[in-house]
Scaffold this motif. Structure first.
Motif, mmCIF file in Angstrom:
data_model
loop_
_atom_site.group_PDB
_atom_site.id
_atom_site.type_symbol
_atom_site.label_atom_id
_atom_site.label_comp_id
_atom_site.label_asym_id
_atom_site.label_seq_id
_atom_site.Cartn_x
_atom_site.Cartn_y
_atom_site.Cartn_z
ATOM 1 N N HIS A 1 30.085 47.286 38.611
ATOM 2 C CA HIS A 1 29.562 46.213 39.466
ATOM 3 C C HIS A 1 27.921 46.142 39.440
ATOM 4 O O HIS A 1 27.384 44.956 39.537
ATOM 5 C CB HIS A 1 30.133 46.727 40.912
ATOM 6 C CG HIS A 1 29.569 45.832 41.879
ATOM 7 N ND1 HIS A 1 28.467 45.806 42.620
ATOM 8 C CD2 HIS A 1 30.342 44.652 42.317
ATOM 9 C CE1 HIS A 1 28.422 45.000 43.545
ATOM 10 N NE2 HIS A 1 29.375 44.216 43.536
ATOM 11 N N LEU B 1 27.161 43.946 36.606
ATOM 12 C CA LEU B 1 27.194 42.317 36.829
ATOM 13 C C LEU B 1 26.142 42.010 37.753
ATOM 14 O O LEU B 1 25.760 40.856 37.366
ATOM 15 C CB LEU B 1 28.353 42.260 37.652
ATOM 16 C CG LEU B 1 30.019 42.038 36.901
ATOM 17 C CD1 LEU B 1 31.129 41.782 37.995
ATOM 18 C CD2 LEU B 1 29.843 40.985 36.070
ATOM 19 N N ALA B 2 25.651 42.630 38.549
ATOM 20 C CA ALA B 2 24.515 42.315 39.575
ATOM 21 C C ALA B 2 23.446 42.322 38.610
ATOM 22 O O ALA B 2 22.493 41.336 38.955
ATOM 23 C CB ALA B 2 24.543 43.505 40.509
ATOM 24 N N GLY C 1 23.121 41.105 35.592
ATOM 25 C CA GLY C 1 23.425 40.183 34.935
ATOM 26 C C GLY C 1 23.854 40.586 33.287
ATOM 27 O O GLY C 1 23.413 40.047 32.158
ATOM 28 N N ASP D 1 26.745 42.206 30.606
ATOM 29 C CA ASP D 1 28.170 41.527 29.922
ATOM 30 C C ASP D 1 29.123 41.564 30.892
ATOM 31 O O ASP D 1 29.958 42.331 31.508
ATOM 32 C CB ASP D 1 28.440 42.540 28.986
ATOM 33 C CG ASP D 1 29.656 42.063 28.078
ATOM 34 O OD1 ASP D 1 30.217 41.096 28.452
ATOM 35 O OD2 ASP D 1 30.009 42.608 27.031
ATOM 36 N N ALA D 2 29.098 39.985 31.567
ATOM 37 C CA ALA D 2 30.210 39.902 32.510
ATOM 38 C C ALA D 2 31.712 39.973 32.328
ATOM 39 O O ALA D 2 32.450 40.585 32.877
ATOM 40 C CB ALA D 2 30.256 38.168 32.925
ATOM 41 N N SER D 3 31.955 39.585 31.004
ATOM 42 C CA SER D 3 33.536 39.909 30.372
ATOM 43 C C SER D 3 33.759 41.302 30.510
ATOM 44 O O SER D 3 34.962 41.529 30.985
ATOM 45 C CB SER D 3 33.594 39.262 29.162
ATOM 46 O OG SER D 3 35.031 39.222 28.622
ATOM 47 N N ALA E 1 32.279 43.734 32.302
ATOM 48 C CA ALA E 1 32.502 44.399 33.511
ATOM 49 C C ALA E 1 33.624 43.903 34.246
ATOM 50 O O ALA E 1 34.346 44.644 34.908
ATOM 51 C CB ALA E 1 31.099 43.927 34.304
ATOM 52 N N THR E 2 33.986 42.569 34.304
ATOM 53 C CA THR E 2 34.911 42.185 34.954
ATOM 54 C C THR E 2 36.356 42.723 34.697
ATOM 55 O O THR E 2 37.269 43.053 35.495
ATOM 56 C CB THR E 2 35.112 40.657 35.204
ATOM 57 O OG1 THR E 2 35.094 39.975 33.730
ATOM 58 C CG2 THR E 2 33.912 39.907 35.864
ATOM 59 N N THR E 3 36.322 42.848 33.353
ATOM 60 C CA THR E 3 37.583 43.558 32.782
ATOM 61 C C THR E 3 37.816 45.010 33.250
ATOM 62 O O THR E 3 38.901 45.521 33.449
ATOM 63 C CB THR E 3 37.608 43.363 30.975
ATOM 64 O OG1 THR E 3 37.642 42.109 30.623
ATOM 65 C CG2 THR E 3 38.901 44.199 30.470
#
Length: 589
Positions: free
Chosen positions: A537, A540-541, A543, A545-547, A549-551
């Motif tokens: 989290h 993500l905050a 900025g 690697d969004a892919s 972190a969300t995985t």
């Protein structure tokens, strides 16, 4: 043929985003920046994927051979072992005084995962040597260290651990191997040991056996046991190899798995050996090696399943079978890939969520060992508590994961051509050796819970409580913190049950010990997932690697929702006590 891709990105996440090893304040850790650890892991991954993994099926199919008293390893093993040595991988976390690189244990464990996933049987040769090195390093005299360690660090000489005998395994007080003292301070060792992994092979100049035996005057039981250094070849004063010692391979065991590792019957016929540590205190010295080995076996339990999982994912994406119930996902083809089906997804998510949690628990355990080596008593107590869980829970679930991966293949998983059965067969031993998992559970409940007045388990509860309090508010509260609190409460209730009932009827505690090991294992993985969620989290905050972190967050939610609730089942089984377990007379079975 199975595939293997080293999970360097995930190891980096565990080391830096969760453990924050560079900021840990431990000596030498400040040098472990992301670039350095990535370079180390990339190099280890390249060796694993390009050299070791292709030899995995070779080792399984060829096995080892005993020829004229010498064990021959499978084709390619010796050349690969030379590459391992030349790369300095056998010396990564060893003492620089004896030729090691002095890296933290946590980095050694991280690279160890890559080697085990690629070729578990091969890695055992150096893994056991590291354990023998640690025992001599901790308990040897200066002369012994200078004699044995430099060439064990380089793996010019390899090491073994000799405990089990034909008539006794866990109950070492029954062993019969004898040590007769000699005028020059040495001992003559006579007896037979079985199940000796890497007991002999053609990849090293010498094999250094650590052998448990009974010397005169020690009395009965384990209190009379001493530990001895017994080399395959005697060593001259100038360090050169001398005469062959009185130790030989009687036979190679035919095993279910790990065919590439030589599991030997070792015969000691008046073999010359030297006392390691104090006379009649051999178990203390041996446990230095055994505790490290149990951490290593826990690593084997999940690491062998990593490659199986990766192959299963690849197969599920490629194999066309049936149509998705919600509509065709591959309309131009004759069928949809397996991965569209919910039950396949369930299996893969079971595997993925366990493996990533197990990886994090192992890294944390190694980090605790690094802290303990610096005199942190709290860390030492905590890793002592967690060692039987890491060994027992991770190998139980790791084996289960290899079976799930094999199942993805259907009938093809049962065919040797695809290599999935090897993962199942290799992983099976991890539940047995270095103390069968039932023994790990007994050790956890019978010894570790009450150790130091219960401070380690109490400290673990407080650690989780504090973490949950710190993250009680925010986006992770419902998905991660609430399930962790509920699971921790189940664990505390189970521990209280043992305290209240165990003294009155010890069977009540022992009948629930296996469930308690798994209950604690699930809570530990839930704790790891909650910490990984916080790190993901934060990434993500920021900025990141969004892919990735969300995985990570989605995988963690799966574990918290679908696996962590098993704590309630284990608690209910524990609270049923010993009566259902002990109801039948022995004759009724």
């Amino acid at each position: 043929m199975p595939i293997y891709t080293p999970p360097v990105r995930d190891l980096q996440f565990g080391l830096h985003d969760v453990l924050k090893i560079q900021q840990s304040g431990l000596p030498g850790h400040d040098e472990l920046d992301r670039d350095f650890t990535e370079a180390v892991l990339d190099a280890a991954g390249k060796l694993s994927a390009e050299v070791l993994a292709p030899l995995n099926m070779v080792g399984d199919r060829q096995g080892c051979r005993l020829e004229n008293g010498v064990v021959r390893t499978p084709d390619g093993f010796k050349a690969a072992f030379e590459q391992m040595k030349e790369g300095g991988w056998t010396a990564l976390d060893c003492d620089p005084e004896y030729g090691g690189q002095g890296m933290p244990y946590v980095l050694g464990l991280a690279t160890g995962e890559l080697f085990v996933s690629a070729n578990m049987a091969f890695n055992m040769y150096q893994g056991l040597t590291h354990g023998a090195y640690s025992a001599i390093h901790a308990h040897g005299t200066d002369e012994q260290k200078q004699t044995w360690l430099p060439r064990m660090v380089s793996c010019d000489w390899t090491g073994t651990m000799n405990l089990t005998e034909p008539h006794c395994g866990t109950d070492l007080g029954l062993l019969r191997t004898r040590a007769e003292p000699q005028d020059d301070g040495s001992y003559l060792i006579t007896g037979q040991k079985i199940f000796i992994s890497a007991g002999d092979h053609d990849m090293a100049e010498n094999v250094i056996h650590l052998v448990l035996a009974k010397a005169p005057g020690g009395g009965e039981g384990t209190r009379g046991i001493s530990l001895f250094i017994v080399p395959k070849f005697l060593v001259n004063e100038d360090g050169s190899l001398g005469d062959r010692n009185g130790v030989s391979v009687g036979n190679l065991e035919e095993k279910m798995g790990i065919h590439g590792n030589a599991t030997c019957v070792m015969n000691y016929d008046g073999a010359k050996g030297w006392l390691l540590g104090d006379l009649h205190k051999g178990m203390r010295a041996m446990f230095t090696m055994m505790n490290e080995a149990r951490m290593g076996v826990g690593l084997q339990g999940y690491a062998s399943a990593v490659a199986a999982y990766q192959s299963a994912v690849d197969y599920a994406k490629d194999r066309l079978q049936g149509r998705a119930v919600t509509g065709a996902k591959n309309p131009s083809g004759p069928a949809d890939p397996l991965i569209v089906h919910p039950d396949i997804r369930r299996s893969l998510m079971d595997q993925k969520s366990f493996l990533e949690g197990a990886r994090m628990l192992s890294l944390w355990g190694a980090h605790l060992i690094d802290k303990a080596h610096q005199g942190d008593a709290e860390a030492e107590g905590l890793i002592s508590l967690l060692t039987p869980v890491i060994k027992g829970f991770l190998t139980d679930k790791g084996f289960e994961t290899t079976v799930l991966a094999q199942q993805i293949y259907g009938g093809h998983g049962y065919i040797e051509e695809h290599g999935m059965s090897q993962f199942v067969r290799d992983a099976r031993i991890t539940m047995i050796y270095e103390g069968a998992n039932g023994v790990q559970a007994l050790d956890l409940v019978g010894r570790k819970l009450a150790a130091a007045g219960g401070k380690p388990i109490t400290g673990f509860f407080e650690m989780i409580k504090s973490f949950c309090k710190d993250h009680a508010e925010g986006p992770l509260a419902d998905d991660f913190i609430a399930p962790l609190k509920a699971a921790s409460k189940d664990l505390q209730t189970a521990a209280m049950f043992f305290m209240e009932r165990g003294m009155k009827n010890p069977d009540d505690a022992l009948a629930g010990s296996y469930d308690f090991m798994h209950l604690l294992g699930h809570v530990a993985l839930g704790f790891m997932w909650a910490q990984m969620a916080v790190a993901a989290h934060a990434a993500l905050a920021a900025g990141g690697d969004a892919s990735f972190a969300t995985t990570k967050l989605a995988t963690g939610r799966y574990y918290m929702q679908r696996q962590l609730p098993m704590t309630a089942t284990h608690l209910a089984r524990i609270q049923s006590g010993a009566d259902p377990v002990m109801a039948l007379d022995a004759e009724a079975f």
